[in-house]
Design a protein around this motif. Structure first.
Motif, PDB file in Angstrom:
ATOM      1  N   MET A   1     -32.569  55.207  28.929  1.00  0.00           N
ATOM      2  CA  MET A   1     -31.425  54.449  29.414  1.00  0.00           C
ATOM      3  C   MET A   1     -31.802  53.401  30.466  1.00  0.00           C
ATOM      4  O   MET A   1     -31.225  52.317  30.492  1.00  0.00           O
ATOM      5  CB  MET A   1     -30.365  55.404  29.944  1.00  0.00           C
ATOM      6  CG  MET A   1     -29.816  56.278  28.833  1.00  0.00           C
ATOM      7  SD  MET A   1     -28.602  57.410  29.432  1.00  0.00           S
ATOM      8  CE  MET A   1     -27.176  56.677  28.687  1.00  0.00           C
ATOM      9  N   THR A   2     -32.750  53.714  31.322  1.00  0.00           N
ATOM     10  CA  THR A   2     -33.153  52.713  32.320  1.00  0.00           C
ATOM     11  C   THR A   2     -33.990  51.614  31.682  1.00  0.00           C
ATOM     12  O   THR A   2     -33.959  50.479  32.149  1.00  0.00           O
ATOM     13  CB  THR A   2     -33.921  53.348  33.493  1.00  0.00           C
ATOM     14  OG1 THR A   2     -35.026  54.085  32.999  1.00  0.00           O
ATOM     15  CG2 THR A   2     -33.016  54.228  34.332  1.00  0.00           C
TER      16      THR A   2
ATOM     17  N   LEU B   1     -32.969  55.849  40.047  1.00  0.00           N
ATOM     18  CA  LEU B   1     -33.509  57.170  40.387  1.00  0.00           C
ATOM     19  C   LEU B   1     -33.382  57.471  41.877  1.00  0.00           C
ATOM     20  O   LEU B   1     -33.156  58.623  42.264  1.00  0.00           O
ATOM     21  CB  LEU B   1     -34.959  57.291  39.937  1.00  0.00           C
ATOM     22  CG  LEU B   1     -35.151  57.349  38.419  1.00  0.00           C
ATOM     23  CD1 LEU B   1     -36.627  57.465  38.076  1.00  0.00           C
ATOM     24  CD2 LEU B   1     -34.371  58.480  37.803  1.00  0.00           C
ATOM     25  N   GLY B   2     -33.501  56.462  42.723  1.00  0.00           N
ATOM     26  CA  GLY B   2     -33.309  56.669  44.160  1.00  0.00           C
ATOM     27  C   GLY B   2     -31.878  57.075  44.466  1.00  0.00           C
ATOM     28  O   GLY B   2     -31.632  57.970  45.275  1.00  0.00           O
ATOM     29  N   CYS B   3     -30.943  56.424  43.815  1.00  0.00           N
ATOM     30  CA  CYS B   3     -29.528  56.782  43.965  1.00  0.00           C
ATOM     31  C   CYS B   3     -29.301  58.206  43.472  1.00  0.00           C
ATOM     32  O   CYS B   3     -28.650  59.002  44.135  1.00  0.00           O
ATOM     33  CB  CYS B   3     -28.685  55.794  43.159  1.00  0.00           C
ATOM     34  SG  CYS B   3     -26.951  56.266  42.950  1.00  0.00           S
ATOM     35  N   LEU B   4     -29.872  58.533  42.326  1.00  0.00           N
ATOM     36  CA  LEU B   4     -29.733  59.876  41.765  1.00  0.00           C
ATOM     37  C   LEU B   4     -30.290  60.926  42.711  1.00  0.00           C
ATOM     38  O   LEU B   4     -29.684  61.979  42.915  1.00  0.00           O
ATOM     39  CB  LEU B   4     -30.436  59.945  40.407  1.00  0.00           C
ATOM     40  CG  LEU B   4     -30.376  61.263  39.666  1.00  0.00           C
ATOM     41  CD1 LEU B   4     -28.942  61.661  39.357  1.00  0.00           C
ATOM     42  CD2 LEU B   4     -31.186  61.171  38.386  1.00  0.00           C
TER      43      LEU B   4
ATOM     44  N   SER C   1     -24.108  63.673  34.768  1.00  0.00           N
ATOM     45  CA  SER C   1     -22.966  63.007  35.400  1.00  0.00           C
ATOM     46  C   SER C   1     -23.398  62.176  36.604  1.00  0.00           C
ATOM     47  O   SER C   1     -22.939  61.041  36.776  1.00  0.00           O
ATOM     48  CB  SER C   1     -21.887  64.013  35.786  1.00  0.00           C
ATOM     49  OG  SER C   1     -22.321  64.853  36.828  1.00  0.00           O
ATOM     50  N   GLU C   2     -24.277  62.701  37.409  1.00  0.00           N
ATOM     51  CA  GLU C   2     -24.766  61.943  38.574  1.00  0.00           C
ATOM     52  C   GLU C   2     -25.593  60.732  38.129  1.00  0.00           C
ATOM     53  O   GLU C   2     -25.502  59.660  38.723  1.00  0.00           O
ATOM     54  CB  GLU C   2     -25.595  62.836  39.498  1.00  0.00           C
ATOM     55  CG  GLU C   2     -24.821  63.986  40.114  1.00  0.00           C
ATOM     56  CD  GLU C   2     -23.748  63.554  41.092  1.00  0.00           C
ATOM     57  OE1 GLU C   2     -23.818  62.435  41.628  1.00  0.00           O
ATOM     58  OE2 GLU C   2     -22.828  64.356  41.317  1.00  0.00           O
ATOM     59  N   PHE C   3     -26.396  60.904  37.080  1.00  0.00           N
ATOM     60  CA  PHE C   3     -27.199  59.794  36.562  1.00  0.00           C
ATOM     61  C   PHE C   3     -26.300  58.650  36.115  1.00  0.00           C
ATOM     62  O   PHE C   3     -26.544  57.491  36.438  1.00  0.00           O
ATOM     63  CB  PHE C   3     -28.087  60.252  35.394  1.00  0.00           C
ATOM     64  CG  PHE C   3     -28.793  59.107  34.729  1.00  0.00           C
ATOM     65  CD1 PHE C   3     -29.936  58.565  35.295  1.00  0.00           C
ATOM     66  CD2 PHE C   3     -28.308  58.548  33.558  1.00  0.00           C
ATOM     67  CE1 PHE C   3     -30.577  57.485  34.700  1.00  0.00           C
ATOM     68  CE2 PHE C   3     -28.939  57.477  32.959  1.00  0.00           C
ATOM     69  CZ  PHE C   3     -30.078  56.943  33.537  1.00  0.00           C
ATOM     70  N   HIS C   4     -25.249  58.969  35.375  1.00  0.00           N
ATOM     71  CA  HIS C   4     -24.362  57.913  34.889  1.00  0.00           C
ATOM     72  C   HIS C   4     -23.621  57.226  36.033  1.00  0.00           C
ATOM     73  O   HIS C   4     -23.362  56.018  35.954  1.00  0.00           O
ATOM     74  CB  HIS C   4     -23.396  58.462  33.844  1.00  0.00           C
ATOM     75  CG  HIS C   4     -24.040  58.609  32.501  1.00  0.00           C
ATOM     76  ND1 HIS C   4     -24.334  57.541  31.688  1.00  0.00           N
ATOM     77  CD2 HIS C   4     -24.483  59.705  31.848  1.00  0.00           C
ATOM     78  CE1 HIS C   4     -24.914  57.964  30.587  1.00  0.00           C
ATOM     79  NE2 HIS C   4     -25.025  59.280  30.665  1.00  0.00           N
TER      80      HIS C   4
ATOM     81  N   LEU D   1     -27.878  63.817  43.876  1.00  0.00           N
ATOM     82  CA  LEU D   1     -28.110  65.131  43.282  1.00  0.00           C
ATOM     83  C   LEU D   1     -28.645  66.142  44.283  1.00  0.00           C
ATOM     84  O   LEU D   1     -28.387  67.333  44.165  1.00  0.00           O
ATOM     85  CB  LEU D   1     -29.089  64.992  42.113  1.00  0.00           C
ATOM     86  CG  LEU D   1     -29.227  66.168  41.172  1.00  0.00           C
ATOM     87  CD1 LEU D   1     -27.898  66.526  40.548  1.00  0.00           C
ATOM     88  CD2 LEU D   1     -30.239  65.838  40.083  1.00  0.00           C
ATOM     89  N   PHE D   2     -29.383  65.679  45.257  1.00  0.00           N
ATOM     90  CA  PHE D   2     -29.972  66.596  46.230  1.00  0.00           C
ATOM     91  C   PHE D   2     -29.302  66.377  47.568  1.00  0.00           C
ATOM     92  O   PHE D   2     -28.948  65.263  47.909  1.00  0.00           O
ATOM     93  CB  PHE D   2     -31.483  66.364  46.309  1.00  0.00           C
ATOM     94  CG  PHE D   2     -32.155  66.648  44.997  1.00  0.00           C
ATOM     95  CD1 PHE D   2     -32.340  67.950  44.574  1.00  0.00           C
ATOM     96  CD2 PHE D   2     -32.549  65.620  44.165  1.00  0.00           C
ATOM     97  CE1 PHE D   2     -32.931  68.225  43.353  1.00  0.00           C
ATOM     98  CE2 PHE D   2     -33.134  65.886  42.949  1.00  0.00           C
ATOM     99  CZ  PHE D   2     -33.330  67.185  42.536  1.00  0.00           C
ATOM    100  N   PRO D   3     -29.065  67.385  48.322  1.00  0.00           N
ATOM    101  CA  PRO D   3     -29.737  68.678  48.252  1.00  0.00           C
ATOM    102  C   PRO D   3     -29.036  69.656  47.303  1.00  0.00           C
ATOM    103  O   PRO D   3     -27.934  70.080  47.562  1.00  0.00           O
ATOM    104  CB  PRO D   3     -29.689  69.209  49.673  1.00  0.00           C
ATOM    105  CG  PRO D   3     -28.447  68.580  50.247  1.00  0.00           C
ATOM    106  CD  PRO D   3     -28.269  67.262  49.538  1.00  0.00           C
TER     107      PRO D   3
END
Length: 150
Positions: free
Chosen positions: A66-67, A92-95, A134-137, A99-101
């Motif tokens: 997708m990226t 990926l930085g946003c993800l 969901s977080e990736f999108h 997504l973490f922690p």
């Protein structure tokens, strides 16, 4: 899926959308790492958070797919200075921030398998895979909104 779990998933999605605007606001800054470095870091974070190797492989293959569809000729003027690799690393930085922690060792509800309509080519996904997707999108949408022309 019971109401409590649905509520948890919806709350996660709502938080992602709420945080997306503040994360995306800083999108004009170039990513300090390359996509390859961000991908390696995300792979390690997922493994450390309890994702299995097959799960990580599945998620990262689709993330790459997708990226890689993001095109350099579609970058807006602010993002052009950074380049397409930086824009892809931004996702990926946003993800990572969204997504973490994610607590490692919390395997009970996160490893429960759910029947879906077929996200990313699979009809049965674990809650942790659905959370990642969901977080990736959300982050991909933020990148498209703030780094690419409409």
């Amino acid at each position: 899926m019971d109401r409590k779990r649905i509520g948890t998933l919806l709350m996660g999605l709502a938080l992602a959308v709420a945080c997306m605007s503040s994360t995306a606001y800083s999108a004009a800054k170039c990513s300090p790492v390359s996509y390859r470095q961000a991908r390696s870091a995300m792979t390690n974070r997922l493994l450390a958070a309890g994702y299995s190797k097959p799960q990580v492989g599945f998620l990262m293959r689709n993330t790459d797919r997708m990226t890689s569809a993001l095109r350099a000729d579609k970058l807006n003027d602010k993002a052009k200075a950074c380049g397409i690799d930086s824009a892809r690393a931004y996702v990926l930085g946003c993800l990572d921030k969204q997504l973490f922690p994610l607590g490692a060792g919390s395997s009970s509800p996160l490893d429960e398998t759910k029947q879906t309509k077929g996200f990313w080519g699979r009809k049965r996904l674990t809650v942790r895979e659905l959370l990642f997707i969901s977080e990736f999108h959300g982050c991909l949408g933020a990148a498209k909104e703030y780094l690419f022309r409409r």
